[in-house]
Design a protein around this motif. Sequence first.
Motif, mmCIF file in Angstrom:
data_model
loop_
_atom_site.group_PDB
_atom_site.id
_atom_site.type_symbol
_atom_site.label_atom_id
_atom_site.label_comp_id
_atom_site.label_asym_id
_atom_site.label_seq_id
_atom_site.Cartn_x
_atom_site.Cartn_y
_atom_site.Cartn_z
ATOM 1 N N THR A 96 0.851 -1.108 -0.071
ATOM 2 C CA THR A 96 -0.114 0.019 0.063
ATOM 3 C C THR A 96 0.907 1.361 -0.045
ATOM 4 O O THR A 96 0.390 2.179 -0.688
ATOM 5 C CB THR A 96 -0.864 0.079 1.118
ATOM 6 O OG1 THR A 96 -1.795 -1.231 1.068
ATOM 7 C CG2 THR A 96 -1.780 1.246 1.217
ATOM 8 N N GLU A 97 1.942 1.502 0.795
ATOM 9 C CA GLU A 97 2.822 2.304 1.049
ATOM 10 C C GLU A 97 3.572 2.864 -0.509
ATOM 11 O O GLU A 97 3.386 3.789 -1.014
ATOM 12 C CB GLU A 97 3.861 2.239 1.880
ATOM 13 C CG GLU A 97 3.568 2.343 3.251
ATOM 14 C CD GLU A 97 4.583 1.999 4.364
ATOM 15 O OE1 GLU A 97 4.343 2.132 5.638
ATOM 16 O OE2 GLU A 97 5.812 1.651 3.804
ATOM 17 N N GLY A 100 0.107 2.625 -3.335
ATOM 18 C CA GLY A 100 -1.306 3.076 -3.316
ATOM 19 C C GLY A 100 -2.426 2.381 -3.727
ATOM 20 O O GLY A 100 -3.676 2.593 -3.657
ATOM 21 N N TYR A 101 -2.256 0.848 -3.820
ATOM 22 C CA TYR A 101 -3.290 0.025 -4.024
ATOM 23 C C TYR A 101 -3.481 -0.636 -2.641
ATOM 24 O O TYR A 101 -2.769 -1.060 -1.894
ATOM 25 C CB TYR A 101 -2.863 -1.074 -4.958
ATOM 26 C CG TYR A 101 -2.822 -0.674 -6.560
ATOM 27 C CD1 TYR A 101 -3.656 -1.430 -7.482
ATOM 28 C CD2 TYR A 101 -1.964 0.492 -6.970
ATOM 29 C CE1 TYR A 101 -3.524 -0.973 -8.771
ATOM 30 C CE2 TYR A 101 -2.193 0.796 -8.298
ATOM 31 C CZ TYR A 101 -3.032 0.042 -9.308
ATOM 32 O OH TYR A 101 -2.996 0.283 -10.642
ATOM 33 N N ALA A 102 -4.861 -1.281 -2.765
ATOM 34 C CA ALA A 102 -5.069 -2.295 -1.926
ATOM 35 C C ALA A 102 -5.739 -3.354 -2.616
ATOM 36 O O ALA A 102 -5.722 -3.457 -3.782
ATOM 37 C CB ALA A 102 -6.413 -1.668 -1.111
ATOM 38 N N ALA A 134 -6.267 2.634 -4.340
ATOM 39 C CA ALA A 134 -7.043 2.881 -3.170
ATOM 40 C C ALA A 134 -6.623 4.270 -2.619
ATOM 41 O O ALA A 134 -7.714 4.945 -2.022
ATOM 42 C CB ALA A 134 -7.041 1.831 -2.297
ATOM 43 N N ALA A 135 -5.379 4.769 -2.833
ATOM 44 C CA ALA A 135 -5.204 6.087 -2.010
ATOM 45 C C ALA A 135 -3.725 6.479 -2.685
ATOM 46 O O ALA A 135 -3.292 5.617 -3.744
ATOM 47 C CB ALA A 135 -4.636 5.553 -0.535
ATOM 48 N N ALA A 136 -3.181 7.513 -2.044
ATOM 49 C CA ALA A 136 -1.865 8.003 -2.753
ATOM 50 C C ALA A 136 -0.841 7.104 -2.048
ATOM 51 O O ALA A 136 -1.084 6.539 -1.101
ATOM 52 C CB ALA A 136 -1.957 9.499 -2.219
ATOM 53 N N GLN A 137 0.355 7.116 -2.869
ATOM 54 C CA GLN A 137 1.395 6.436 -2.221
ATOM 55 C C GLN A 137 2.122 7.235 -0.957
ATOM 56 O O GLN A 137 1.913 8.529 -0.873
ATOM 57 C CB GLN A 137 2.534 6.553 -3.321
ATOM 58 C CG GLN A 137 2.441 5.483 -4.626
ATOM 59 C CD GLN A 137 3.383 6.051 -5.609
ATOM 60 O OE1 GLN A 137 3.563 6.948 -5.991
ATOM 61 N NE2 GLN A 137 4.359 4.769 -5.884
ATOM 62 N N GLN A 138 2.420 6.265 -0.188
ATOM 63 C CA GLN A 138 3.319 7.021 0.962
ATOM 64 C C GLN A 138 4.718 6.445 1.209
ATOM 65 O O GLN A 138 5.180 5.505 1.786
ATOM 66 C CB GLN A 138 2.468 6.650 2.225
ATOM 67 C CG GLN A 138 1.088 6.939 2.378
ATOM 68 C CD GLN A 138 0.358 6.413 3.502
ATOM 69 O OE1 GLN A 138 0.423 5.282 4.149
ATOM 70 N NE2 GLN A 138 -0.717 7.079 3.898
#
Length: 185
Positions: A96-97, A100-102, A134-138
């Motif tokens: 995820t980090e 950005g995918y789940a 799912a979200a932005a990269q971290q």
Amino acid sequence: MTIKPWRRTGSRTVHRDRWVHLRAEAWVTGEGKVLDPWYMLDWPDLVHVVALTPDDRMVLVRQFRPGAEATVLELPGGMVEAHEADPVAAGRREFTEETGYAAEGFRLVSTLRHDPAHAGNRLHVVLAEGAVPAAAQQLDHGEEIAVECLPVSEVVAGLGAGLIGNAGHVGPILLALRAAGRLGF
């Protein structure tokens, strides 16, 4: 031929920091030959995630690697943190980090040795199915990662030609695709 175990007769630290512990060890082989120094690297366990999307693509990352002096295509993943007991949870976190995918499901496919001649750490192979943005990269400090999703058939066809430049990622890809019912061997 019976291989006799080796015997460690000494160990000294050459370098130690938060990333790696380099030791120079002395070993006596089963036949009595002395190997000194024999260098050993201690670092955390690693996790590689083979992630498949609902439309039959593999989620990969492209990043610069100083050892290759090039930008290479790889599996997402990284180190299992000291406080993480579950390699699947570590794989989910790293995936995820970095991307950005789940994914719908994560499961452990295999636990291997990264380099048993010179390192004691393990490499955990995690399969993630149903991967979607799912979200932005971290990203961690120093990480510059581009996410690429390639058709699984293209990845498999390109393995022998070096599409995935890290040899330590090829086996995990094959093992995970077998676990997903995509390859038979």
